[in-house]
Motif scaffolding. Structure first.
Motif, short mmCIF file in Angstrom:
data_model
loop_
_atom_site.label_atom_id
_atom_site.label_comp_id
_atom_site.label_asym_id
_atom_site.label_seq_id
_atom_site.Cartn_x
_atom_site.Cartn_y
_atom_site.Cartn_z
N ILE A 150 8.19 -3.19 3.12
CA ILE A 150 8.72 -3.56 4.14
C ILE A 150 8.67 -3.41 5.13
CG2 ILE A 150 11.26 -2.77 3.82
CD1 ILE A 150 11.46 -1.99 0.84
N PRO A 151 8.53 -2.78 5.97
CA PRO A 151 8.62 -2.79 7.34
C PRO A 151 7.72 -4.15 8.10
CG PRO A 151 7.70 -0.68 6.80
CD PRO A 151 7.70 -1.66 5.36
N ALA A 152 8.11 -4.68 9.52
CA ALA A 152 7.87 -5.50 9.49
C ALA A 152 6.35 -5.81 10.28
CB ALA A 152 8.80 -6.04 10.90
N GLY A 153 6.18 -4.52 10.83
CA GLY A 153 5.33 -4.19 11.40
C GLY A 153 3.96 -4.29 10.25
N VAL A 154 4.45 -3.68 8.90
CA VAL A 154 3.27 -4.25 8.26
C VAL A 154 2.92 -5.04 7.59
CG1 VAL A 154 2.83 -2.40 5.79
CG2 VAL A 154 3.73 -1.62 7.38
N THR A 155 3.56 -5.64 7.06
CA THR A 155 3.85 -7.71 6.42
C THR A 155 2.74 -8.22 7.27
OG1 THR A 155 5.79 -7.69 7.42
CG2 THR A 155 5.66 -6.24 5.62
N SER A 156 3.30 -8.46 8.44
CA SER A 156 2.44 -8.73 9.29
C SER A 156 0.41 -8.57 9.18
CB SER A 156 3.02 -9.10 10.63
OG SER A 156 3.94 -9.10 10.36
N VAL A 157 0.25 -7.35 8.95
CA VAL A 157 -1.43 -7.68 9.09
C VAL A 157 -1.47 -7.95 7.55
CG1 VAL A 157 -2.67 -5.39 9.76
CG2 VAL A 157 -0.60 -5.09 10.43
N ARG A 158 -2.00 -8.63 7.07
CA ARG A 158 -2.12 -9.19 5.78
C ARG A 158 -2.73 -9.90 5.57
NH1 ARG A 158 2.59 -12.69 3.97
NH2 ARG A 158 3.97 -11.48 4.63
N PHE A 159 -3.72 -10.38 6.65
CA PHE A 159 -5.22 -11.31 6.77
C PHE A 159 -5.71 -10.61 7.30
CE2 PHE A 159 -2.11 -13.82 8.49
CZ PHE A 159 -1.54 -14.28 7.79
N ALA A 160 -7.55 -10.91 7.58
CA ALA A 160 -7.90 -10.65 8.53
C ALA A 160 -7.74 -12.24 8.90
CB ALA A 160 -9.80 -10.95 7.83
N GLU B 17 -5.39 -5.12 4.90
CA GLU B 17 -4.77 -5.83 3.58
C GLU B 17 -3.96 -6.87 3.00
OE1 GLU B 17 -4.24 -2.25 1.10
OE2 GLU B 17 -5.76 -0.41 1.98
N TYR B 18 -4.08 -7.50 1.91
CA TYR B 18 -3.59 -8.91 1.75
C TYR B 18 -2.39 -7.92 0.53
CZ TYR B 18 -2.47 -12.54 -1.40
OH TYR B 18 -2.12 -13.87 -1.95
N THR B 19 -2.59 -7.04 0.74
CA THR B 19 -0.99 -6.24 -0.09
C THR B 19 -0.50 -6.34 0.74
OG1 THR B 19 -2.19 -4.30 -0.63
CG2 THR B 19 -1.67 -6.18 -1.94
N ASN B 20 -0.49 -6.24 2.45
CA ASN B 20 0.79 -5.53 3.32
C ASN B 20 2.22 -6.41 2.97
OD1 ASN B 20 -0.68 -3.52 4.45
ND2 ASN B 20 -1.58 -4.43 5.84
N ARG B 21 1.78 -7.73 2.65
CA ARG B 21 2.28 -8.35 2.73
C ARG B 21 4.26 -8.35 2.04
NH1 ARG B 21 -0.30 -13.91 1.63
NH2 ARG B 21 -1.84 -13.07 2.86
N TYR B 22 3.55 -6.83 0.68
CA TYR B 22 4.05 -6.79 -0.01
C TYR B 22 5.27 -5.57 0.02
CZ TYR B 22 2.05 -9.87 -3.44
OH TYR B 22 1.09 -11.09 -3.55
N PRO C 240 1.00 -0.98 -0.42
CA PRO C 240 0.03 0.20 0.10
C PRO C 240 1.09 1.53 -0.02
CG PRO C 240 -0.16 -0.98 1.88
CD PRO C 240 0.62 -2.31 0.85
N ARG C 241 0.09 2.02 -0.70
CA ARG C 241 1.37 2.89 -0.63
C ARG C 241 1.16 4.61 0.19
NH1 ARG C 241 2.77 5.17 -7.09
NH2 ARG C 241 2.28 3.56 -7.28
N THR C 242 0.26 3.88 0.49
CA THR C 242 -0.33 5.79 2.20
C THR C 242 -1.27 4.90 2.82
OG1 THR C 242 -1.95 6.95 0.98
CG2 THR C 242 0.15 7.38 0.71
N TRP C 243 -1.31 4.95 4.29
CA TRP C 243 -2.56 5.10 5.22
C TRP C 243 -2.07 5.90 6.23
CZ3 TRP C 243 -0.58 3.17 9.81
CH2 TRP C 243 0.49 2.96 9.56
#
Length: 430
Positions: free
Chosen positions: A307-317, A300-305, A189-192
Motif C-alpha cells: 500500500i505505501p507509495a514508497g514501497v510500491t515504487s521499488v518494484r523492479f531492478a 522486489e516484484y511483489t512490492n507493487r502489491y 512483502p510482509r516484513t523487511w
C-alpha cells in the motif's frame, strides 16, 4: 630536443585521476539536458488527433499555462504501461509551492487508469518536476489491448507569477513491462528491515551530476561530493539489482550569512521508469545540515502489491535516480556560491535472481542492471563503450616505466625516419 624531452615527460607522467574530478573543473553544465535525438511530439486539446507515443523512444513536447494536452499510446492486454512526464520551467520563472503538473492515463472511454502530480515544493525555486501515469495489467480498471491516452495538465497557483513564464518544456518517456512467464505471489512483502542505518562514512569523492535523466551520473555506495550554485539541479543514478536496498541522504555545507531559506536543498528519488519514490528537503540557516530519505524496502516484484507509495515504487531492478536541487533563493541570503553538497549512498541486501518475464520490457534494458552499470557506478562513467575505452587507457597508463619509454622512443624513431624520408624525397637533386 627540448620538445622531445617535454613530450617524453608528459608521456611518462602519472595518469590523471579519473575517479575524482573537481566539480568546478571545466565549463559548468547548462540547464536541463533532454535525451539526445528525442523527437518532438505535439500535444492536442482533444483525443481525436493525439500524437502517438512509442515506448522505444523518449519525446520532447511543450505545455502552455492552463495547458491540457493529450498524447496517444497503443497497449497490449498483458503489458503494464508507464508514461513519465518531466516538466521544465524556465530558470527565471516565478513559481509557488503548488505550481507543477498532473498526469493521468485514460482508456478510450475516458475512464482514468491512474493519475499523479508533481509540484515545485517548499523551495519556491523553478526546477524539473516529474510525474508518472500508469496502466497496470491485471487490475480492475483499464484492461485489454487498444488505444489509451496520456493527459498532461499544468497546475498554476493564482498569483504565483508563473503566467508570465511561458510554456514549460516536457520530456515524455513511455515504457512497458511484460507479464511474468509464471504466476507468482500477489501480496506485498510482509516484513523487511525498515530501520534507518548509520550514514556511510569515508572520504568524499568528487562526482558532479548530470543535468537530466538522460545524462545522470552513476554512483554506487560511498560518499559523493559536488558543488552547486543556487537554482541548479543535478541527476545521479544508482544501479539496483533485485534484492538490493537503497539508503540515501544529502547534506549542505556551511556558508557565511544570516537568515533562513526553506527547502534550500531537495533530494528526490525516482525508480527506473521515473516513477516517484520519495523526497526530502531541508531548511538552511548557514550551518551545515543534512536530510535522509525514508527507509526503503529491498527491490522486489511483489512490492507493487503493497500500500505505501514508497514501497510500491521499488518494484523492479534498474537505475534508480537521485536528483539534487539547490534553491535559487539561497543567492539572496547566502550569496551565489558554489555551495558544497554531499550525497551519501548505501546499498544493502543480497543480489537475487529476478522474476522471469514473458517478453522484453521497452525501452530495451530499462529494467536490468549490467556489469557495465555496476562498474560505472564505481568509476563515474556511463557504462557505454566510451567509458570502457577510458578504463583501457588508464590500464595502459599503469605499465612499467621502461616499457613506456621503449614505446615512446620507438614512436619517435618511426616518426623521425618518416620525416627524413619525406625530406629526402622533396630535396632537389644536382
Amino acid at each position: 630536443m627540448t620538445s622531445l624531452l617535454l613530450a617524453l615527460s608528459a608521456a611518462l607522467a602519472p595518469p590523471a585521476p579519473v575517479l575524482a574530478l573537481p566539480a568546478a573543473a571545466g565549463p559548468r553544465p547548462g540547464p536541463y539536458t533532454f535525451a539526445p535525438g528525442a523527437p518532438t511530439v505535439t500535444g492536442t486539446k482533444g483525443t481525436a488527433d493525439a500524437g502517438l507515443l512509442d515506448p522505444r523512444h523518449t519525446y520532447r513536447s511543450s505545455l502552455p499555462r492552463d495547458g491540457r494536452l493529450y498524447y496517444r499510446l497503443r497497449l497490449a492486454a498483458t503489458d503494464t504501461a508507464y508514461a513519465a512526464v518531466t516538466a521544465v520551467p524556465p530558470a527565471d520563472a516565478t513559481v509557488s509551492a503548488t505550481d507543477g503538473i498532473r498526469v493521468s492515463l485514460r482508456d478510450a472511454n475516458g475512464s482514468s487508469c491512474s493519475y499523479a502530480s508533481a509540484r515545485i515544493g517548499a523551495g519556491l525555486s523553478p526546477r524539473p518536476v516529474t510525474a508518472l501515469a500508469q496502466r497496470e495489467a491485471g487490475k480492475a480498471l483499464c484492461q485489454g489491448a487498444g488505444t489509451y491516452y496520456l493527459l498532461v495538465e499544468r497546475l498554476d497557483a493564482e498569483g504565483s507569477g508563473a503566467a508570465g513564464s511561458g510554456p514549460w518544456d516536457l520530456e515524455i518517456t513511455p515504457a512497458t513491462e511484460p507479464r511474468l512467464a509464471a504466476a507468482g505471489p500477489t501480496t506485498g512483502p510482509r516484513t523487511w528491515d525498515s530501520a534507518t542505518p548509520e550514514p556511510v562514512t569515508g572520504t568524499p569523492r568528487d562526482r558532479s551530476g548530470g543535468t537530466g535523466f538522460a545524462t545522470a551520473r552513476p554512483v554506487g555506495q560511498g560518499v559523493w561530493r559536488t558543488r552547486l550554485v543556487p537554482g541548479e539541479t543535478r541527476f545521479y543514478k544508482v544501479p539496483l539489482d533485485w534484492g538490493r536496498q537503497l539508503h540515501a541522504s544529502a547534506g549542505l555545507d556551511g556558508a557565511p550569512g544570516h537568515g533562513y531559506v526553506g527547502g534550500a536543498l531537495n533530494l528526490s528519488l525516482y525508480n527506473p521508469v521515473r516513477g516517484y519514490v520519495d523526497d526530502v528537503s531541508l531548511g538552511y540557516t548557514g550551518a551545515p545540515r543534512s536530510a535522509a530519505l525514508a527507509p526503503l524496502p529491498p527491490v522486489e516484484y511483489t512490492n507493487r502489491y503493497a500500500i505505501p507509495a514508497g514501497v510500491t515504487s521499488v518494484r523492479f531492478a534498474g537505475a534508480y535516480y537521485l536528483v539534487l536541487h539547490l534553491s535559487a533563493h539561497l543567492a539572496g541570503t547566502f550569496g551565489q556560491g558554489p555551495f558544497e553538497v554531499t550525497l551519501r549512498v548505501r546499498v544493502d541486501g543480497q543480489q537475487q535472481a529476478g522474476p522471469g518475464y514473458a517478453g522484453r520490457p521497452e525501452p530495451a534494458g530499462v529494467l536490468t542492471v549490467t556489469d557495465g552499470d555496476r562498474r560505472a557506478a564505481l568509476s563515474g562513467g556511463t557504462g557505454d563503450g566510451a567509458d570502457e575505452r577510458v578504463m583501457r587507457l588508464v590500464a595502459v597508463g599503469g605499465i612499467g616505466t621502461g616499457t613506456a619509454l621503449l614505446l615512446v622512443l620507438g614512436g619517435w624513431t618511426v616518426a623521425a625516419r618518416r620525416a627524413h624520408t619525406r625530406a629526402s624525397a622533396q630535396k632537389p637533386t644536382a
